[in-house]
Design a protein around this motif. Sequence first.
Motif, PDB file in Angstrom:
ATOM      1  N   THR A  10       0.808  -1.221   0.000  1.00 10.93           N
ATOM      2  CA  THR A  10       0.000   0.000   0.000  1.00 10.93           C
ATOM      3  C   THR A  10       0.838   1.266   0.000  1.00 10.93           C
ATOM      4  OG1 THR A  10      -0.109  -0.090   2.420  1.00 10.93           O
ATOM      5  CG2 THR A  10      -1.896  -1.150   1.187  1.00 10.93           C
ATOM      6  N   ALA A  11       2.135   1.132   0.310  1.00 11.17           N
ATOM      7  CA  ALA A  11       2.997   2.317   0.379  1.00 11.17           C
ATOM      8  C   ALA A  11       4.448   1.880   0.270  1.00 11.17           C
ATOM      9  CB  ALA A  11       2.765   3.079   1.680  1.00 11.17           C
ATOM     10  N   ALA A  12       5.326   2.857   0.070  1.00  9.29           N
ATOM     11  CA  ALA A  12       6.754   2.570   0.024  1.00  9.29           C
ATOM     12  C   ALA A  12       7.221   2.057   1.382  1.00  9.29           C
ATOM     13  CB  ALA A  12       7.527   3.828  -0.351  1.00  9.29           C
ATOM     14  N   MET A  13       8.231   1.191   1.362  1.00  9.66           N
ATOM     15  CA  MET A  13       8.821   0.672   2.595  1.00  9.66           C
ATOM     16  C   MET A  13       9.989   1.570   2.980  1.00  9.66           C
ATOM     17  SD  MET A  13       8.825  -3.381   1.572  1.00  9.66           S
ATOM     18  CE  MET A  13       9.120  -3.953   3.250  1.00  9.66           C
ATOM     19  N   THR A  14      10.081   1.897   4.252  1.00 10.11           N
ATOM     20  CA  THR A  14      11.158   2.756   4.739  1.00 10.11           C
ATOM     21  C   THR A  14      11.823   2.118   5.949  1.00 10.11           C
ATOM     22  OG1 THR A  14       9.651   4.002   6.174  1.00 10.11           O
ATOM     23  CG2 THR A  14      10.002   4.845   3.929  1.00 10.11           C
ATOM     24  N   GLY A  15      13.017   2.603   6.268  1.00  8.29           N
ATOM     25  CA  GLY A  15      13.728   2.095   7.441  1.00  8.29           C
ATOM     26  C   GLY A  15      14.111   0.644   7.348  1.00  8.29           C
ATOM     27  N   LEU A  16      14.359   0.153   6.133  1.00  9.09           N
ATOM     28  CA  LEU A  16      14.768  -1.244   5.967  1.00  9.09           C
ATOM     29  C   LEU A  16      16.076  -1.493   6.713  1.00  9.09           C
ATOM     30  CD1 LEU A  16      13.972  -1.592   2.171  1.00  9.09           C
ATOM     31  CD2 LEU A  16      12.716  -2.674   4.042  1.00  9.09           C
ATOM     32  N   ALA A  17      16.125  -2.603   7.451  1.00 13.16           N
ATOM     33  CA  ALA A  17      17.305  -2.865   8.275  1.00 13.16           C
ATOM     34  C   ALA A  17      17.497  -4.362   8.487  1.00 13.16           C
ATOM     35  CB  ALA A  17      17.175  -2.163   9.622  1.00 13.16           C
ATOM     36  N   PHE A  18      18.764  -4.774   8.624  1.00 13.22           N
ATOM     37  CA  PHE A  18      19.113  -6.160   8.958  1.00 13.22           C
ATOM     38  C   PHE A  18      20.567  -6.193   9.382  1.00 13.22           C
ATOM     39  CE2 PHE A  18      20.099  -5.692   4.458  1.00 13.22           C
ATOM     40  CZ  PHE A  18      21.368  -6.246   4.353  1.00 13.22           C
ATOM     41  N   THR A  19      20.994  -7.297   9.964  1.00 13.61           N
ATOM     42  CA  THR A  19      22.404  -7.519  10.284  1.00 13.61           C
ATOM     43  C   THR A  19      22.826  -8.865   9.712  1.00 13.61           C
ATOM     44  OG1 THR A  19      21.918  -8.551  12.415  1.00 13.61           O
ATOM     45  CG2 THR A  19      22.281  -6.165  12.407  1.00 13.61           C
ATOM     46  N   TYR A  49      22.954  -3.096   8.357  1.00  9.95           N
ATOM     47  CA  TYR A  49      22.348  -2.235   7.343  1.00  9.95           C
ATOM     48  C   TYR A  49      21.135  -1.535   7.952  1.00  9.95           C
ATOM     49  CZ  TYR A  49      20.474  -0.507   2.982  1.00  9.95           C
ATOM     50  OH  TYR A  49      20.014   0.317   1.993  1.00  9.95           O
ATOM     51  N   SER A  50      20.964  -0.262   7.606  1.00 14.45           N
ATOM     52  CA  SER A  50      19.825   0.499   8.126  1.00 14.45           C
ATOM     53  C   SER A  50      19.483   1.620   7.154  1.00 14.45           C
ATOM     54  CB  SER A  50      20.145   1.089   9.506  1.00 14.45           C
ATOM     55  OG  SER A  50      21.245   1.984   9.426  1.00 14.45           O
ATOM     56  N   GLY A  51      18.248   2.111   7.276  1.00 14.02           N
ATOM     57  CA  GLY A  51      17.836   3.297   6.534  1.00 14.02           C
ATOM     58  C   GLY A  51      17.468   3.071   5.090  1.00 14.02           C
ATOM     59  N   GLY A  52      17.276   1.843   4.666  1.00 11.97           N
ATOM     60  CA  GLY A  52      16.901   1.598   3.277  1.00 11.97           C
ATOM     61  C   GLY A  52      15.436   1.921   3.023  1.00 11.97           C
ATOM     62  N   SER A  53      15.112   2.176   1.775  1.00 12.46           N
ATOM     63  CA  SER A  53      13.715   2.419   1.387  1.00 12.46           C
ATOM     64  C   SER A  53      13.463   1.802   0.026  1.00 12.46           C
ATOM     65  CB  SER A  53      13.404   3.919   1.351  1.00 12.46           C
ATOM     66  OG  SER A  53      14.247   4.585   0.420  1.00 12.46           O
ATOM     67  N   LEU A  54      12.191   1.498  -0.242  1.00 10.80           N
ATOM     68  CA  LEU A  54      11.859   0.766  -1.458  1.00 10.80           C
ATOM     69  C   LEU A  54      10.429   1.090  -1.876  1.00 10.80           C
ATOM     70  CD1 LEU A  54      13.203  -1.266  -3.350  1.00 10.80           C
ATOM     71  CD2 LEU A  54      12.332  -3.108  -1.909  1.00 10.80           C
ATOM     72  N   ALA A  55      10.277   1.500  -3.132  1.00 13.21           N
ATOM     73  CA  ALA A  55       8.955   1.830  -3.653  1.00 13.21           C
ATOM     74  C   ALA A  55       8.148   0.559  -3.882  1.00 13.21           C
ATOM     75  CB  ALA A  55       9.093   2.610  -4.959  1.00 13.21           C
ATOM     76  N   VAL A  56       6.844   0.710  -4.006  1.00 11.05           N
ATOM     77  CA  VAL A  56       5.947  -0.414  -4.257  1.00 11.05           C
ATOM     78  C   VAL A  56       6.372  -1.145  -5.536  1.00 11.05           C
ATOM     79  CG1 VAL A  56       3.580  -1.073  -4.791  1.00 11.05           C
ATOM     80  CG2 VAL A  56       4.026   0.698  -3.081  1.00 11.05           C
ATOM     81  N   GLY A  57       6.572  -2.461  -5.448  1.00  9.57           N
ATOM     82  CA  GLY A  57       6.920  -3.277  -6.602  1.00  9.57           C
ATOM     83  C   GLY A  57       8.353  -3.157  -7.078  1.00  9.57           C
ATOM     84  N   ALA A  58       9.190  -2.418  -6.366  1.00 10.79           N
ATOM     85  CA  ALA A  58      10.577  -2.195  -6.799  1.00 10.79           C
ATOM     86  C   ALA A  58      11.528  -3.191  -6.134  1.00 10.79           C
ATOM     87  CB  ALA A  58      10.998  -0.774  -6.490  1.00 10.79           C
ATOM     88  N   SER A  59      12.745  -3.247  -6.673  1.00 10.54           N
ATOM     89  CA  SER A  59      13.808  -4.071  -6.105  1.00 10.54           C
ATOM     90  C   SER A  59      15.055  -3.237  -5.909  1.00 10.54           C
ATOM     91  CB  SER A  59      14.138  -5.262  -7.016  1.00 10.54           C
ATOM     92  OG  SER A  59      13.058  -6.131  -7.152  1.00 10.54           O
TER      93      SER A  59
END
Length: 291
Positions: A105-114, A147-157
């Motif tokens: 429904t919206a862009a993803m923000t704050g993507l994070a992992f270790t 990793y932190s602070g990533g963002s991704l639009a709907v349907g994007a890679s």
Amino acid sequence: MSRIFPSTGAESIRFTGGSLAASASCTFSFDITIPSGYPTGAETFSSDEPTGTISGATLSGAPTSATFTVGSGQSASFSKSFSGDTSPGGTVDLTFEITAAGDNTAAMTGLAFTDDVNAMLSGVTGQSGTATDTCGGTLTGSSTLSYSGGSLAVGASCAITVTLDIPAAAASGTYTNTTSELTDTAGGTYGTASSSLSVSSIAIGLEFTDDPVIAGAVATLVFTLENQSAFAATSASFTYNMSSPSGLVSNGTPASSCGGSFSGTTFLVLSGGTIPASGSCTIMIDVDVSP
């Protein structure tokens, strides 16, 4: 039964008037509506003690509970891969890929992992300044990548790639590496990513010094064993079947700098060989080419 959402004070539900035959069981179900804007996380749905009348006596049982997770409504896939096999003292690129679902429904923000690469193989480190990132975040750390602070639009890679240094003392083998859960600002969790890396310090090459060669003639077959490790490789061994499909037969005693034992006529066997540290050895043998 207790409130559906204890943290919001929502109403309870109550079940009454049921009946049940001896030694039987029954089930009932109902839908739960998640309030708009409800916080993500786990919620526990608990009952009080069930009661009933058996032979005129009121009896009760133990309460029960179940937990479900309220998600963010977003979805993503998370994977990782190595650029190929590597050797002790070598390097390899590690790539993480994130794909957002097309029905988000919206862009993803704050993507994070270790990712603890040192847990995969002791001594592995990420090279500083080698990371490339199309997710727009930040990759830090050496033995543990964060990793932190990533963002991704709907349907994007998008992808994050970093070069790893493999320790010179690494033993040959296959090593599996798994990340933490991928998360985002909305509180969603999108699984872990896992991949395996093959580390091999020994390589073998094969060539004919006489090429082309006529049928019925003698050709020289050369095996080259290479050791990319900083330590000598002992007990080196291999087999080679010359009878199929080539129909070759060894002719005479091989010339070898690999030591050990080399035997066979159509099925060649090396055992107990030694390959020097950061070096190579060769085995040369004449073979008869079938007319």
